[in-house]
Design a protein around this motif. Structure first.
Motif, PDB file in Angstrom:
ATOM      1  N   ILE A   1       0.837  -1.203   0.000  1.00 30.53           N
ATOM      2  CA  ILE A   1       0.000   0.000   0.000  1.00 30.53           C
ATOM      3  C   ILE A   1       0.874   1.256   0.000  1.00 30.53           C
ATOM      4  O   ILE A   1       0.677   2.203  -0.774  1.00 30.53           O
ATOM      5  CB  ILE A   1      -0.947  -0.012   1.212  1.00 30.53           C
ATOM      6  CG1 ILE A   1      -2.006  -1.095   1.011  1.00 30.53           C
ATOM      7  CG2 ILE A   1      -1.587   1.349   1.426  1.00 30.53           C
ATOM      8  CD1 ILE A   1      -2.812  -1.402   2.244  1.00 30.53           C
ATOM      9  N   LEU A   2       1.889   1.230   0.837  1.00 29.24           N
ATOM     10  CA  LEU A   2       2.806   2.367   0.960  1.00 29.24           C
ATOM     11  C   LEU A   2       3.440   2.678  -0.394  1.00 29.24           C
ATOM     12  O   LEU A   2       3.436   3.824  -0.864  1.00 29.24           O
ATOM     13  CB  LEU A   2       3.884   2.023   1.994  1.00 29.24           C
ATOM     14  CG  LEU A   2       4.568   3.174   2.693  1.00 29.24           C
ATOM     15  CD1 LEU A   2       3.566   3.900   3.591  1.00 29.24           C
ATOM     16  CD2 LEU A   2       5.743   2.648   3.529  1.00 29.24           C
ATOM     17  N   VAL A   3       3.973   1.637  -1.031  1.00 30.28           N
ATOM     18  CA  VAL A   3       4.668   1.834  -2.304  1.00 30.28           C
ATOM     19  C   VAL A   3       3.687   2.253  -3.396  1.00 30.28           C
ATOM     20  O   VAL A   3       3.980   3.140  -4.212  1.00 30.28           O
ATOM     21  CB  VAL A   3       5.440   0.561  -2.688  1.00 30.28           C
ATOM     22  CG1 VAL A   3       5.963   0.662  -4.120  1.00 30.28           C
ATOM     23  CG2 VAL A   3       6.598   0.339  -1.728  1.00 30.28           C
ATOM     24  N   MET A   4       2.502   1.644  -3.383  1.00 31.41           N
ATOM     25  CA  MET A   4       1.512   2.025  -4.401  1.00 31.41           C
ATOM     26  C   MET A   4       1.109   3.488  -4.246  1.00 31.41           C
ATOM     27  O   MET A   4       0.950   4.216  -5.240  1.00 31.41           O
ATOM     28  CB  MET A   4       0.281   1.120  -4.325  1.00 31.41           C
ATOM     29  CG  MET A   4       0.506  -0.247  -4.973  1.00 31.41           C
ATOM     30  SD  MET A   4      -0.878  -1.378  -4.723  1.00 31.41           S
ATOM     31  CE  MET A   4      -2.013  -0.820  -5.970  1.00 31.41           C
ATOM     32  N   ASN A   5       0.964   3.944  -3.003  1.00 32.39           N
ATOM     33  CA  ASN A   5       0.624   5.349  -2.780  1.00 32.39           C
ATOM     34  C   ASN A   5       1.737   6.262  -3.275  1.00 32.39           C
ATOM     35  O   ASN A   5       1.479   7.293  -3.897  1.00 32.39           O
ATOM     36  CB  ASN A   5       0.363   5.607  -1.296  1.00 32.39           C
ATOM     37  CG  ASN A   5      -1.013   5.104  -0.875  1.00 32.39           C
ATOM     38  OD1 ASN A   5      -1.846   4.830  -1.739  1.00 32.39           O
ATOM     39  ND2 ASN A   5      -1.220   4.971   0.419  1.00 32.39           N
ATOM     40  N   LEU A   6       2.999   5.861  -2.997  1.00 27.78           N
ATOM     41  CA  LEU A   6       4.137   6.668  -3.452  1.00 27.78           C
ATOM     42  C   LEU A   6       4.176   6.726  -4.971  1.00 27.78           C
ATOM     43  O   LEU A   6       4.403   7.778  -5.567  1.00 27.78           O
ATOM     44  CB  LEU A   6       5.449   6.078  -2.919  1.00 27.78           C
ATOM     45  CG  LEU A   6       5.733   6.302  -1.436  1.00 27.78           C
ATOM     46  CD1 LEU A   6       7.001   5.568  -1.011  1.00 27.78           C
ATOM     47  CD2 LEU A   6       5.863   7.796  -1.150  1.00 27.78           C
ATOM     48  N   LEU A   7       3.922   5.541  -5.597  1.00 27.85           N
ATOM     49  CA  LEU A   7       3.953   5.487  -7.061  1.00 27.85           C
ATOM     50  C   LEU A   7       2.823   6.317  -7.662  1.00 27.85           C
ATOM     51  O   LEU A   7       2.985   6.945  -8.712  1.00 27.85           O
ATOM     52  CB  LEU A   7       3.862   4.040  -7.540  1.00 27.85           C
ATOM     53  CG  LEU A   7       5.119   3.192  -7.367  1.00 27.85           C
ATOM     54  CD1 LEU A   7       4.873   1.763  -7.819  1.00 27.85           C
ATOM     55  CD2 LEU A   7       6.291   3.784  -8.140  1.00 27.85           C
ATOM     56  N   THR A   8       1.669   6.314  -6.996  1.00 28.21           N
ATOM     57  CA  THR A   8       0.546   7.100  -7.499  1.00 28.21           C
ATOM     58  C   THR A   8       0.926   8.572  -7.540  1.00 28.21           C
ATOM     59  O   THR A   8       0.585   9.298  -8.475  1.00 28.21           O
ATOM     60  CB  THR A   8      -0.685   6.914  -6.602  1.00 28.21           C
ATOM     61  OG1 THR A   8      -0.798   5.543  -6.270  1.00 28.21           O
ATOM     62  CG2 THR A   8      -1.956   7.360  -7.305  1.00 28.21           C
ATOM     63  N   GLU A   9       1.667   8.999  -6.506  1.00 27.46           N
ATOM     64  CA  GLU A   9       2.092  10.405  -6.463  1.00 27.46           C
ATOM     65  C   GLU A   9       2.995  10.744  -7.631  1.00 27.46           C
ATOM     66  O   GLU A   9       2.845  11.780  -8.265  1.00 27.46           O
ATOM     67  CB  GLU A   9       2.844  10.680  -5.163  1.00 27.46           C
ATOM     68  CG  GLU A   9       1.932  11.103  -4.020  1.00 27.46           C
ATOM     69  CD  GLU A   9       2.689  11.186  -2.719  1.00 27.46           C
ATOM     70  OE1 GLU A   9       3.863  11.641  -2.735  1.00 27.46           O
ATOM     71  OE2 GLU A   9       2.134  10.765  -1.679  1.00 27.46           O
TER      72      GLU A   9
END
Lengths: 337, 509
Positions: free
Chosen positions: A93-101
């Motif tokens: 989740i953390l990485v996906m949120n960062l990637l979304t940014e």
């Protein structure tokens, strides 16, 4: 040892007597009984919605329990899978949120998240396996340790709260849990496919046979030139990877992970394996039994929720009784051998 | 039925009267009469599966007879279990020891009958009493040692000490010398003689007929669950006994020897396994049967396991010109080297698995990839059963339920499945009846005649002498010497095994 008796009856083609083995049928009988009770108590029990609900929720534990079957059959144990799932989910989740940014929402983010979850699970399993096989640490102790470590890491990642997937991504990822093919939800399809693959692997491949041999007598396996350490390592890597797959299916359900994600999953998975007839001390395992074990455990919970004969708060107690009964049954047939 | 001999003036202390025993529909004992007299050593011999174990277990209260009676001092008795039999002074020492591995020697000796002072254990008294018993047995084991640190013969001595501490009237010993060296056997025999002089009735089983001839007063032969003959030992020869056991004349136990070629196939140079094997070298020629002798604990097994890649080692092993790396058992197998372990049950076979699963385990990959072809496995088992004359009531049965001889044959089939060029066989006939022994000897000779090369490790001198054209003897982890041709004699092997021949080497060690 007369010459006449040297032409043994056993040279005749295999004659398999139909044996009614209690350990074989007991889990199936229990499952059928549970379904019958469910049908009697609540007409909605066999409804499409309820069945889908039960099976989809079972899928996470089920996928993990398939891997656990191999680990236990080879004489090992892994207590860390619940925390591992939570940690992998948090990381994903953390990485996906960062990637979304950085990349904006889109399918690439989902694929990156899935790849990360699988890799992280594989790596976590590898770490468990390598420490158990090469450093010679008792599996129980080592995975008790990593269980604490992963649980603490996910709490730290979430800063004590909840890690949530961004709204757009959550909407985009949702179908992986809620969608399906021909009206069957994805988690159920994945669980079924993995169960079939697992059963075939256990029964019809050298890897499955080697797992049973190692669990039965590690020394004999070593003297029979089985690569004992490599096979045991592989069971933990397989389990870790399956934890990754379970997380891939789990994250779209709630879109979040917290310190309580995956709590007690390890115990449910182990219980399912044992109820299914796999020997806790290793040497014999069957994946279909594990699947039945998973279904029994989730049906108990489901039945208690659907009816008000017994309080749903007693779910754990009833599951506990079933687990104990399964082990008693195992011990009795073990002594009869 | 039993004719009282001169030594059996005293009435029987424990006897069987027309005892039958059936497991399910299968009767395994057919009316056995058997009597144990005080002060008499009575040997019970027979092939594996002849009913010796069942007879012993009925005598010791582990099993109830299906028909007939057990008589204790002339009175019919039914033991509720082995505990009650032990209570009455009937003690059985099992081949597989009944010791709690993590407890110390004295804790084992007094297990279940601990000496106490008030409610606390009297450690001092138990330790002293155990030390006493052990010194009677010339066993130099500290009573405080945990049993899992003892060697197999020492464990045997602890079992005997345990029996002695119970003031046995009847002592039943199931192949007590199978795991003992000759010297330890001597100590055991001295104890048996002492117990006999004290009036204990002793039942003794062994596959070593020479020992039976020496120690027993009376010998009873069982064959297929029936008592074939019972005589005073003085009246029968070893050949008579063997013939009665097998039911036919054993012309030659050992087949004619095959001469190997001069071409070396296996060369081991400077093999060292820390603590157990020091700088051992040997050469094996094509088509040769090489004997490897020495006392138990002299490093024979460790040397073989090091060569086979089962143990870490230094030094080089060359098989047919290729170097075999240390600790790579699968690679050694693929190169054509196979090792048959002496520890059949602990390292050889999966006792709870079927014949098929055991047979194909080392070579599963060759039975189909990724999926194992069940039919090919079954076919391989068919061949193994036919070729090695394995007698199994059912092919799906657990291997642990096979007799020792059939287990050994299955293990041989398993090891030979990879079609090895070099075969190291560790104790080929331990705990096996004479008929199966002969089959295994014939097989070894046949393998050599096919051009394979074989190393036979054995504690039994006649086996080394009868099978091998050349014998290497180990002592204290080193090669003590080599004998070939007519120089291979029992005396020469013993001298080397005791480290008596080469005094210089002995000093170096």
């Amino acid at each position: 040892m007369s010459t006449a008796s040297n032409s043994p009856a056993s040279a005749a083609p295999a004659q398999r007597r139909p044996r009614v083995n209690l350990t074989v049928i007991a889990p199936l009988v229990a499952l059928v009984v549970l379904i019958a009770i469910g049908m009697a108590l609540n007409p909605n029990f066999l409804s499409y919605a309820n069945i889908t609900n039960v099976l989809a929720r079972s899928a996470f534990i089920g996928i993990i329990a398939i891997g656990m079957t191999f680990v236990i059959t080879a004489g090992g144990l892994d207590l860390s899978v619940g925390s591992m799932a939570a940690f992998v989910a948090g990381l994903m989740i953390l990485v996906m949120n960062l990637l979304t940014e950085s990349m904006g929402p889109g399918l690439p983010v989902i694929f990156a998240g899935i790849a990360l979850a699988l890799l992280a699970g594989l790596a976590a399993g590898f770490i468990n396996g390598i420490l158990i096989t090469r450093a010679g640490i008792e599996a129980f102790i080592l995975t008790l340790g990593t269980m604490g470590i992963y649980r603490s890491l996910v709490t730290w990642l979430a800063d004590g709260g909840t890690l949530s997937l961004g709204y757009e991504m959550r909407e985009m990822y949702r179908p992986v849990y809620y969608g399906g093919l021909f009206g069957i939800a994805w988690p159920i399809l994945v669980f079924a496919a993995l169960a079939i693959l697992g059963e075939i692997t256990m029964r019809h491949t050298a890897f499955g046979r080697h797992c049973a041999a190692i669990g039965s007598n590690e020394k004999v396996a070593r003297y029979s030139s089985v690569a004992v350490l490599r096979v045991r390592l592989a069971t933990y890597v397989l389990l870790g990877t399956l934890v990754g797959i379970a997380v891939v299916m789990y994250v779209p359900r709630l879109g979040s992970a917290s310190a309580t994600t995956g709590l007690l999953w390890e115990l449910e998975a182990i219980a399912a394996v044992i109820i299914g007839g796999t020997l806790l001390k290793g040497g014999f395992g069957r994946v279909w039994g594990t699947v039945v074990g998973v279904l029994i455990l989730s049906l108990i919970g489901n039945l208690l929720n659907l009816t008000d004969v017994v309080s749903p708060y007693l779910n754990g107690a009833i599951q506990g009784v079933v687990i104990i009964l399964a082990v008693v049954l195992q011990r009795n047939t073990g002594a009869a051998r | 039925m039993t004719i009282p001999g001169p030594t059996a003036a005293a009435p029987a202390v424990l006897a069987l009267d027309a005892v039958t025993k059936a497991f399910g529909p299968i009767e395994v004992l057919h009316g056995v009469d058997f009597a144990l007299h005080p002060g008499e050593v009575h040997a019970l011999i027979g092939e594996n599966g002849a009913g010796k174990s069942t007879t012993m277990k009925i005598l010791a209260g582990y099993l109830d007879p299906t028909g007939g009676q057990v008589l204790l001092e002339g009175q019919p008795v039914t033991f509720a279990g082995s505990d009650e039999a032990e209570e009455r002074g009937i003690i059985m020492i099992h081949q597989e020891f009944n010791l709690a591995e993590h407890l110390s020697v004295d804790q084992n000796v007094f297990l279940g009958r601990e000496l106490t002072r008030g409610i606390l254990l009297d450690h001092k008294a138990m330790r002293a009493r155990t030390a006493d018993l052990l010194s009677q047995l010339h066993c130099r084991v500290d009573p405080a040692t945990p049993v899992n640190r003892l060697s197999v013969p020492d464990k045997q001595m602890v079992e005997i000490a345990k029996a002695l501490s119970r003031r046995a009237r009847v002592l039943i010993m199931d192949e007590p010398t199978a795991v003992l060296t000759e010297r330890e056997t001597e100590v055991l025999f001295a104890q048996i003689e002492r117990l006999r002089a004290e009036g204990v009735a002793i039942l003794y089983t062994s596959h070593k007929l020479g020992e039976v001839k020496r120690i027993a007063d009376r010998v009873t032969v069982l064959r297929d669950g029936t008592m074939v003959r019972s005589d005073l030992t003085a009246d029968v020869t070893e050949d008579d006994m063997a013939a009665a056991m097998v039911g036919r004349e054993l012309s030659d136990l050992y087949p004619p020897k095959v001469r190997g070629s001069a071409e070396p196939i296996l060369e081991a140079q400077g093999i060292t396994v820390p603590g157990v094997v020091h700088d051992a070298s040997l050469v094996l020629h094509r088509g040769e049967v090489l004997g490897l002798g020495g006392l138990v604990g002299s490093g024979r097994t460790e040397l073989a396991e090091a060569i086979a890649g089962l143990r870490p080692r230094t030094g080089s092993v060359r098989l047919d010109g290729t170097d075999l790396p240390a600790g790579q058992v699968a690679q050694a197998m693929r190169a054509g080297l196979a090792y048959l372990t002496e520890d059949r049950k602990g390292a050889g076979l999966l006792l709870d698995k079927s014949l098929r699963e055991n047979l194909t385990l080392p070579l599963l990959e060759t039975f189909g990839r990724p999926l194992i072809d069940r039919r090919r496995e079954e076919a391989a088992l068919d061949r193994a059963i036919a070729e090695f004359a394995i007698r199994a009531p059912s092919r799906d049965m657990a291997v642990g339920d096979l007799s020792g001889g059939n287990q050994q044959k299955l293990l041989l089939a398993k090891v030979l499945l990879s079609d090895p060029q070099v075969i190291i066989i560790d104790e080929p006939t331990r705990g096996i009846d004479i008929g199966t022994k002969q089959q295994i000897y014939t097989l070894i000779a046949r393998l050599a005649a096919e051009g394979r090369s074989i190393i036979v490790i054995s504690s039994e001198m006649p086996e080394l002498i009868g099978l091998a054209s050349r014998v290497i003897v180990m002592h204290a982890g080193r090669i003590a010497g080599e004998l070939s041709g007519d120089a291979v004699t029992e005396g020469a092997i013993v001298r080397l095994a005791m480290g008596m021949d080469d005094t210089d080497k002995d000093h170096a060690a």
